[in-house]
Design an enzyme around this catalytic site. Sequence first.
Site, short mmCIF file in Angstrom:
data_model
loop_
_atom_site.label_atom_id
_atom_site.label_comp_id
_atom_site.label_asym_id
_atom_site.label_seq_id
_atom_site.Cartn_x
_atom_site.Cartn_y
_atom_site.Cartn_z
CE LYS A 152 5.70 -7.87 -13.50
NZ LYS A 152 5.14 -6.89 -12.55
CB SER B 121 13.24 -8.15 -15.25
OG SER B 121 12.99 -7.25 -16.31
#
Length: 326
Positions: free
Chosen positions: A55, A311
Amino acid sequence: MTDTLPTFDDVRAAAERLSGRIVQTPLLRHRLLDEIAGATVLVKPEPLQRTGSFKLRGATNAALLLDAEARRGGIVTHSSGNHGQACAAAAHMLGMKATIAMPTDAPAIKVAATRRWGAEIVPYDRHGVDRDALAASLAAERGATVIPPFDHPHVIAGQGTVALELIEDAGALGLVPDAVAVCTGGGGLIAGCVLALEALAPKAEVWAVEPEGWDDTKRSLEAGRRLPNSVTGSPLCDALLAKQPGALTFAINHRHLAGGVVVTEAEVLRAMRFAFEHLKIVVEPGGAVALAAVLAGRVAARGGVIGVVVSGGNVDPGVFARALAA
């Protein structure tokens, strides 16, 4: 925010913009993973990113593109943790204020990490509050700019640098992915990856991987239109609990994705344990779903090359202990 779809050129520009501000995470391999998959598996470990997830790429790219006046007002977002922490870190890096609306059931480790970057935390009820409306209200009060978690062209372009690095590092090994599995919530990460893969590895099949009960992207791809989640699935994969695919992300994803696959809670926990024991990385549930899909044989390229985007790694200690005991 513009509703113009980002392009591969935007991903390239984001990579240049982010150079020196993020970690270019390596590729990881393991013999056992290759044996299980019957393929060469290349793992992209974003838990090694600053803030512990991919992110940071999109949030920083979006923040860097704000003009001087917007920077003075600061930024606002809503997030269960990883995007909020990324926005807080980006704001700290650029000397801006950050306000993060976080659900009351967000993992404590993510709330604490976001607060450590100096952000103001505004708690809200995930099931009773419209988070987009809340973010807009907070931004209006503060004269700030909203950087949403996924449905934003600059965020999408920043996330695409994950696949750009994966493809370039694979190329240095003489490899080209035949398939790529990507953890999917609102679709920003996989949309950015699609932009890079379309340009540099157009024959690769790209698969959206979601947790059971939160398969809005899979169902939307099959229906040809955006469908919402019914909010009946387990909250284990907190990083992937989007209400529905984004308008921009789905516009990109539906044109290129091979499809969507779903993994169970047990498969997610096993993938977390596999990553810890064999890859030596700590992975959160939402960050483990793509690896879980490859381990379970739901994303395959027998004899070929599979890229796996892991992720994030911001996992609650109790949840991680549960995974190790699975």
